[in-house]
Design a protein around this motif. Structure first.
Motif, PDB file in Angstrom:
ATOM      1  N   TYR A  58      48.254  49.427  35.420  1.00 37.18           N
ATOM      2  CA  TYR A  58      47.429  50.054  36.454  1.00 37.18           C
ATOM      3  C   TYR A  58      46.048  49.412  36.531  1.00 37.18           C
ATOM      4  O   TYR A  58      45.507  49.192  37.616  1.00 37.18           O
ATOM      5  CB  TYR A  58      47.290  51.556  36.197  1.00 37.18           C
ATOM      6  CG  TYR A  58      46.681  52.291  37.359  1.00 37.18           C
ATOM      7  CD1 TYR A  58      47.487  52.804  38.369  1.00 37.18           C
ATOM      8  CD2 TYR A  58      45.301  52.442  37.479  1.00 37.18           C
ATOM      9  CE1 TYR A  58      46.936  53.455  39.466  1.00 37.18           C
ATOM     10  CE2 TYR A  58      44.738  53.080  38.572  1.00 37.18           C
ATOM     11  CZ  TYR A  58      45.558  53.585  39.557  1.00 37.18           C
ATOM     12  OH  TYR A  58      45.007  54.219  40.651  1.00 37.18           O
ATOM     13  N   PHE A  59      45.458  49.114  35.388  1.00 40.48           N
ATOM     14  CA  PHE A  59      44.098  48.576  35.348  1.00 40.48           C
ATOM     15  C   PHE A  59      44.076  47.072  35.067  1.00 40.48           C
ATOM     16  O   PHE A  59      43.088  46.555  34.540  1.00 40.48           O
ATOM     17  CB  PHE A  59      43.281  49.302  34.278  1.00 40.48           C
ATOM     18  CG  PHE A  59      42.956  50.731  34.628  1.00 40.48           C
ATOM     19  CD1 PHE A  59      41.980  51.037  35.560  1.00 40.48           C
ATOM     20  CD2 PHE A  59      43.645  51.767  34.023  1.00 40.48           C
ATOM     21  CE1 PHE A  59      41.685  52.348  35.885  1.00 40.48           C
ATOM     22  CE2 PHE A  59      43.357  53.091  34.338  1.00 40.48           C
ATOM     23  CZ  PHE A  59      42.380  53.385  35.276  1.00 40.48           C
ATOM     24  N   ALA A  60      45.149  46.371  35.424  1.00 39.26           N
ATOM     25  CA  ALA A  60      45.267  44.943  35.095  1.00 39.26           C
ATOM     26  C   ALA A  60      44.084  44.130  35.628  1.00 39.26           C
ATOM     27  O   ALA A  60      43.507  43.306  34.901  1.00 39.26           O
ATOM     28  CB  ALA A  60      46.582  44.390  35.640  1.00 39.26           C
ATOM     29  N   ALA A 184      34.125  59.301  34.821  1.00 40.92           N
ATOM     30  CA  ALA A 184      34.583  59.897  33.560  1.00 40.92           C
ATOM     31  C   ALA A 184      36.052  59.589  33.316  1.00 40.92           C
ATOM     32  O   ALA A 184      36.452  59.209  32.207  1.00 40.92           O
ATOM     33  CB  ALA A 184      34.354  61.409  33.581  1.00 40.92           C
ATOM     34  N   ALA A 185      36.876  59.732  34.360  1.00 40.97           N
ATOM     35  CA  ALA A 185      38.313  59.492  34.214  1.00 40.97           C
ATOM     36  C   ALA A 185      38.603  58.013  33.995  1.00 40.97           C
ATOM     37  O   ALA A 185      39.387  57.643  33.114  1.00 40.97           O
ATOM     38  CB  ALA A 185      39.049  59.998  35.443  1.00 40.97           C
ATOM     39  N   CYS A 233      51.381  59.266  36.788  1.00 41.92           N
ATOM     40  CA  CYS A 233      50.399  60.272  36.408  1.00 41.92           C
ATOM     41  C   CYS A 233      48.971  59.754  36.610  1.00 41.92           C
ATOM     42  O   CYS A 233      48.121  60.448  37.170  1.00 41.92           O
ATOM     43  CB  CYS A 233      50.613  60.659  34.939  1.00 41.92           C
ATOM     44  SG  CYS A 233      49.497  61.929  34.372  1.00 41.92           S
ATOM     45  N   ILE A 234      48.697  58.518  36.169  1.00 37.55           N
ATOM     46  CA  ILE A 234      47.377  57.925  36.351  1.00 37.55           C
ATOM     47  C   ILE A 234      47.040  57.822  37.837  1.00 37.55           C
ATOM     48  O   ILE A 234      45.941  58.192  38.275  1.00 37.55           O
ATOM     49  CB  ILE A 234      47.308  56.531  35.688  1.00 37.55           C
ATOM     50  CG1 ILE A 234      47.466  56.638  34.169  1.00 37.55           C
ATOM     51  CG2 ILE A 234      45.984  55.836  36.027  1.00 37.55           C
ATOM     52  CD1 ILE A 234      47.641  55.296  33.487  1.00 37.55           C
ATOM     53  N   TYR A 235      47.989  57.313  38.611  1.00 43.20           N
ATOM     54  CA  TYR A 235      47.770  57.125  40.047  1.00 43.20           C
ATOM     55  C   TYR A 235      47.439  58.445  40.747  1.00 43.20           C
ATOM     56  O   TYR A 235      46.446  58.545  41.488  1.00 43.20           O
ATOM     57  CB  TYR A 235      49.008  56.492  40.680  1.00 43.20           C
ATOM     58  CG  TYR A 235      48.980  56.460  42.187  1.00 43.20           C
ATOM     59  CD1 TYR A 235      48.207  55.523  42.864  1.00 43.20           C
ATOM     60  CD2 TYR A 235      49.717  57.385  42.928  1.00 43.20           C
ATOM     61  CE1 TYR A 235      48.169  55.508  44.250  1.00 43.20           C
ATOM     62  CE2 TYR A 235      49.671  57.373  44.317  1.00 43.20           C
ATOM     63  CZ  TYR A 235      48.903  56.431  44.971  1.00 43.20           C
ATOM     64  OH  TYR A 235      48.859  56.429  46.339  1.00 43.20           O
TER      65      TYR A 235
END
Length: 268
Positions: A58-60, A184-185, A233-235
């Motif tokens: 996700y954060f690539a 924060a997230a 879930c992250i998305y």
């Protein structure tokens, strides 16, 4: 484990690792409440690998930019927001590593009961809501400092206690410091990468030095299911966070915590 144990535990790990509701609590409870067999070291490794794949995927782009910036600050002394974020992630990780090394055995022996999970679920759920309800959103990622990162890092170390929630306590600390929900997230998720990698590596080393037989079907299923559920879930969490806030998670934590207390005290 039976097939539905594998599916349930892998999905639970993926869905709860990044939500502020404690993945460790949800993985401990089925064995204690339903008398399920312990999922075992190999399966723990699998679901850690799955959640690591999800957050890294996700954060690539962010990870690549931060890595380049951090390496540039080492080689050429260049400072940028990305290089500073790299240093902040390292600094924020150190408290959990040091405290974990010092107190891991004590926590494993004394703090994995349903009663402890119930109280931490309730207490830290209330703190999460208080931080979001009463503290303004005035700071963004560029405003991170040694003071705020150390505060968040020390808070993250509390997540060694089951029921606290690593993502929950780091978001709580960031909101207490005045950071926006999205900052924060995002910082919480990036901060999770070194710890998930470290935990997975330690468990893998334990597995390689043990003689435990490995059920490869369970391993593959655990990796795939935890990775897919964690990514979704992250998305969805980042997409909806500003609209829903943290109140629904506090309500869920209160309901779960009091249900667990009822089980504890009614069972005596």
């Amino acid at each position: 484990m039976l097939w539905y144990h594998i599916v349930f535990l892998a999905l639970i790990q993926g869905l709860t690792e990044f939500l502020p509701i404690s993945s460790s609590a949800h993985l401990i409870l089925p064995a204690q409440i339903f008398s399920w067999p312990d999922q075992g070291l190999a399966f723990d490794v699998a679901v850690h690998v799955g959640t690591l794949i999800a957050v890294v995927s996700y954060f690539a782009k962010d990870i690549l930019a931060v890595s380049r910036g951090w390496l540039g600050s080492l080689g050429k002394g260049q400072s940028s927001e990305d290089s500073r974020l790299g240093w902040w992630i390292i600094l924020g990780t150190l408290p959990a590593v040091l405290i974990g090394l010092a107190f891991e055995n004590f926590i494993e022996s004394n703090l994995r009961s349903i009663e402890v999970i119930a109280y931490t679920t309730i207490g830290f759920g209330i703190l999460l809501w208080v931080s979001d309800r009463f503290f303004p959103e005035r700071l963004e990622q560029k405003d991170l400092s040694i003071k705020s990162v150390l505060f968040i890092g020390v808070a993250q170390a509390l997540a060694l206690i089951p029921g606290t929630s690593r993502s929950g306590i780091t978001m709580t600390a960031a909101r207490f410091m005045g950071f926006s929900r999205s900052t924060a997230a995002r910082f919480s998720f990036l901060l999770s990468i070194p710890l998930i990698l470290a935990a997975g590596t330690l468990k893998l080393c334990e597995l390689l030095t043990s003689e435990i037989p490995v059920d490869w079907t369970a391993i593959v299923a655990g990796v795939v299911l935890s990775a897919v559920s964690a990514y979704l879930c992250i998305y969805l969490f980042l997409k909806w966070l500003n609209q829903i806030g943290f109140l629904p998670f506090m309500i869920y934590r209160l309901a779960l915590g009091f249900a667990l207390l009822w089980l504890v005290y009614m069972g005596q």
